[in-house]
Scaffold this motif. Structure first.
Motif, PDB file in Angstrom:
ATOM      1  N   VAL A 124       0.843  -1.192   0.000  1.00  0.00           N
ATOM      2  CA  VAL A 124       0.000   0.000   0.000  1.00  0.00           C
ATOM      3  C   VAL A 124       0.879   1.243   0.000  1.00  0.00           C
ATOM      4  CG1 VAL A 124      -1.755   1.267   1.284  1.00  0.00           C
ATOM      5  CG2 VAL A 124      -1.817  -1.217   1.230  1.00  0.00           C
ATOM      6  N   LEU A 125       0.583   2.161  -0.900  1.00  0.00           N
ATOM      7  CA  LEU A 125       1.246   3.458  -0.917  1.00  0.00           C
ATOM      8  C   LEU A 125       0.270   4.455  -0.308  1.00  0.00           C
ATOM      9  CD1 LEU A 125       2.827   3.565  -4.482  1.00  0.00           C
ATOM     10  CD2 LEU A 125       3.974   3.179  -2.313  1.00  0.00           C
ATOM     11  N   GLN A 126       0.602   4.937   0.866  1.00  0.00           N
ATOM     12  CA  GLN A 126      -0.292   5.880   1.527  1.00  0.00           C
ATOM     13  C   GLN A 126       0.487   6.743   2.498  1.00  0.00           C
ATOM     14  OE1 GLN A 126      -2.998   3.142   3.398  1.00  0.00           O
ATOM     15  NE2 GLN A 126      -1.891   3.160   5.312  1.00  0.00           N
ATOM     16  N   ILE A 127      -0.098   7.854   2.823  1.00  0.00           N
ATOM     17  CA  ILE A 127       0.469   8.741   3.819  1.00  0.00           C
ATOM     18  C   ILE A 127      -0.125   8.335   5.159  1.00  0.00           C
ATOM     19  CG2 ILE A 127       0.621  11.131   4.621  1.00  0.00           C
ATOM     20  CD1 ILE A 127       0.297  11.936   1.651  1.00  0.00           C
ATOM     21  N   GLU A 128       0.734   7.963   6.082  1.00  0.00           N
ATOM     22  CA  GLU A 128       0.264   7.558   7.402  1.00  0.00           C
ATOM     23  C   GLU A 128      -0.145   8.794   8.186  1.00  0.00           C
ATOM     24  OE1 GLU A 128      -0.001   4.461   8.719  1.00  0.00           O
ATOM     25  OE2 GLU A 128       0.710   3.505   6.889  1.00  0.00           O
ATOM     26  N   LYS A 129      -1.365   8.776   8.682  1.00  0.00           N
ATOM     27  CA  LYS A 129      -1.855   9.871   9.510  1.00  0.00           C
ATOM     28  C   LYS A 129      -2.213   9.308  10.873  1.00  0.00           C
ATOM     29  CE  LYS A 129      -3.677  12.748   5.830  1.00  0.00           C
ATOM     30  NZ  LYS A 129      -4.832  13.474   5.319  1.00  0.00           N
ATOM     31  N   PRO A 130      -1.773   9.968  11.929  1.00  0.00           N
ATOM     32  CA  PRO A 130      -2.133   9.499  13.270  1.00  0.00           C
ATOM     33  C   PRO A 130      -3.646   9.607  13.492  1.00  0.00           C
ATOM     34  CG  PRO A 130      -0.375  11.145  13.367  1.00  0.00           C
ATOM     35  CD  PRO A 130      -0.891  11.125  11.968  1.00  0.00           C
ATOM     36  N   SER A 131      -4.176   8.716  14.308  1.00  0.00           N
ATOM     37  CA  SER A 131      -5.596   8.768  14.644  1.00  0.00           C
ATOM     38  C   SER A 131      -5.880  10.021  15.472  1.00  0.00           C
ATOM     39  CB  SER A 131      -5.992   7.533  15.455  1.00  0.00           C
ATOM     40  OG  SER A 131      -5.372   7.576  16.738  1.00  0.00           O
ATOM     41  N   GLN A 132      -7.163  10.347  15.622  1.00  0.00           N
ATOM     42  CA  GLN A 132      -7.530  11.512  16.423  1.00  0.00           C
ATOM     43  C   GLN A 132      -7.079  11.325  17.863  1.00  0.00           C
ATOM     44  OE1 GLN A 132     -11.709  12.308  15.861  1.00  0.00           O
ATOM     45  NE2 GLN A 132     -11.318  13.526  14.030  1.00  0.00           N
ATOM     46  N   GLU A 133      -7.174  10.096  18.367  1.00  0.00           N
ATOM     47  CA  GLU A 133      -6.745   9.811  19.740  1.00  0.00           C
ATOM     48  C   GLU A 133      -5.251  10.072  19.900  1.00  0.00           C
ATOM     49  OE1 GLU A 133      -6.825   6.137  22.961  1.00  0.00           O
ATOM     50  OE2 GLU A 133      -7.542   5.793  20.918  1.00  0.00           O
ATOM     51  N   THR A 134      -4.477   9.635  18.919  1.00  0.00           N
ATOM     52  CA  THR A 134      -3.029   9.864  18.968  1.00  0.00           C
ATOM     53  C   THR A 134      -2.712  11.348  18.860  1.00  0.00           C
ATOM     54  OG1 THR A 134      -2.603   7.689  18.013  1.00  0.00           O
ATOM     55  CG2 THR A 134      -0.826   9.314  17.859  1.00  0.00           C
ATOM     56  N   MET A 135      -3.406  12.051  17.956  1.00  0.00           N
ATOM     57  CA  MET A 135      -3.183  13.494  17.805  1.00  0.00           C
ATOM     58  C   MET A 135      -3.503  14.231  19.106  1.00  0.00           C
ATOM     59  SD  MET A 135      -1.752  14.176  15.023  1.00  0.00           S
ATOM     60  CE  MET A 135      -1.808  15.937  15.268  1.00  0.00           C
ATOM     61  N   LYS A 136      -4.579  13.824  19.788  1.00  0.00           N
ATOM     62  CA  LYS A 136      -4.934  14.448  21.062  1.00  0.00           C
ATOM     63  C   LYS A 136      -3.823  14.216  22.089  1.00  0.00           C
ATOM     64  CE  LYS A 136      -8.342  14.532  24.727  1.00  0.00           C
ATOM     65  NZ  LYS A 136      -9.381  13.792  25.432  1.00  0.00           N
ATOM     66  N   ILE A 144      -0.663  13.656  21.471  1.00  0.00           N
ATOM     67  CA  ILE A 144       0.500  14.459  21.064  1.00  0.00           C
ATOM     68  C   ILE A 144       0.318  15.908  21.498  1.00  0.00           C
ATOM     69  CG2 ILE A 144       1.727  15.411  19.060  1.00  0.00           C
ATOM     70  CD1 ILE A 144       1.199  12.677  17.661  1.00  0.00           C
ATOM     71  N   GLU A 145      -0.872  16.453  21.240  1.00  0.00           N
ATOM     72  CA  GLU A 145      -1.147  17.847  21.630  1.00  0.00           C
ATOM     73  C   GLU A 145      -1.061  18.025  23.136  1.00  0.00           C
ATOM     74  OE1 GLU A 145      -4.946  18.710  19.855  1.00  0.00           O
ATOM     75  OE2 GLU A 145      -4.137  18.510  17.827  1.00  0.00           O
ATOM     76  N   GLU A 146      -1.597  17.060  23.905  1.00  0.00           N
ATOM     77  CA  GLU A 146      -1.523  17.140  25.367  1.00  0.00           C
ATOM     78  C   GLU A 146      -0.076  17.071  25.846  1.00  0.00           C
ATOM     79  OE1 GLU A 146      -4.102  14.090  26.889  1.00  0.00           O
ATOM     80  OE2 GLU A 146      -5.900  15.300  26.549  1.00  0.00           O
ATOM     81  N   ALA A 147       0.728  16.250  25.210  1.00  0.00           N
ATOM     82  CA  ALA A 147       2.135  16.144  25.599  1.00  0.00           C
ATOM     83  C   ALA A 147       2.870  17.449  25.318  1.00  0.00           C
ATOM     84  CB  ALA A 147       2.803  14.989  24.853  1.00  0.00           C
ATOM     85  N   ILE A 148       2.587  18.053  24.174  1.00  0.00           N
ATOM     86  CA  ILE A 148       3.217  19.340  23.831  1.00  0.00           C
ATOM     87  C   ILE A 148       2.821  20.406  24.842  1.00  0.00           C
ATOM     88  CG2 ILE A 148       3.223  21.221  22.133  1.00  0.00           C
ATOM     89  CD1 ILE A 148       3.025  18.991  19.951  1.00  0.00           C
ATOM     90  N   GLU A 149       1.541  20.378  25.237  1.00  0.00           N
ATOM     91  CA  GLU A 149       1.026  21.360  26.197  1.00  0.00           C
ATOM     92  C   GLU A 149       1.300  20.944  27.642  1.00  0.00           C
ATOM     93  OE1 GLU A 149      -3.101  21.664  25.199  1.00  0.00           O
ATOM     94  OE2 GLU A 149      -2.679  22.483  23.205  1.00  0.00           O
TER      95      GLU A 149
END
Length: 88
Positions: free
Chosen positions: A49-61, A63-68
């Protein structure tokens, strides 16, 4: 069966790493390329599969919490402390 030569250009570092992996697998680069070509023919396209891996919304949340620096736990002194925190 007649054979022909195929030429491809690639970055010098990519070539070196490719050759190294082939060697570790006990394959020549030519054999590896032939395996890839036959897999493409069999699949009628890329054999992966050729695709751009995008983190799930849970993972993005997370990541944002860790940054903050929100909802952080730890540090832990032992593995048992980590496990107890996960079970809580």
């Amino acid at each position: 069966m007649a054979y022909c030569t195929v030429s491809a250009r690639m970055d010098t570092e990519v070539k070196a790493e490719f050759f190294q992996v082939c060697e570790e697998l006990g394959l020549s680069p030519s054999t590896a390329i032939n395996i890839f070509a036959k897999a493409m023919i069999r699949k009628n396209g890329f054999p992966f599969v050729l695709q751009i891996e995008k983190p799930s919304q849970e993972t993005m949340k997370a990541i944002e919490e860790a940054i903050e620096e929100k909802n952080l736990v730890g540090p832990f002194s032992t593995g048992d402390d980590v496990m107890n925190s996960l079970k809580a």
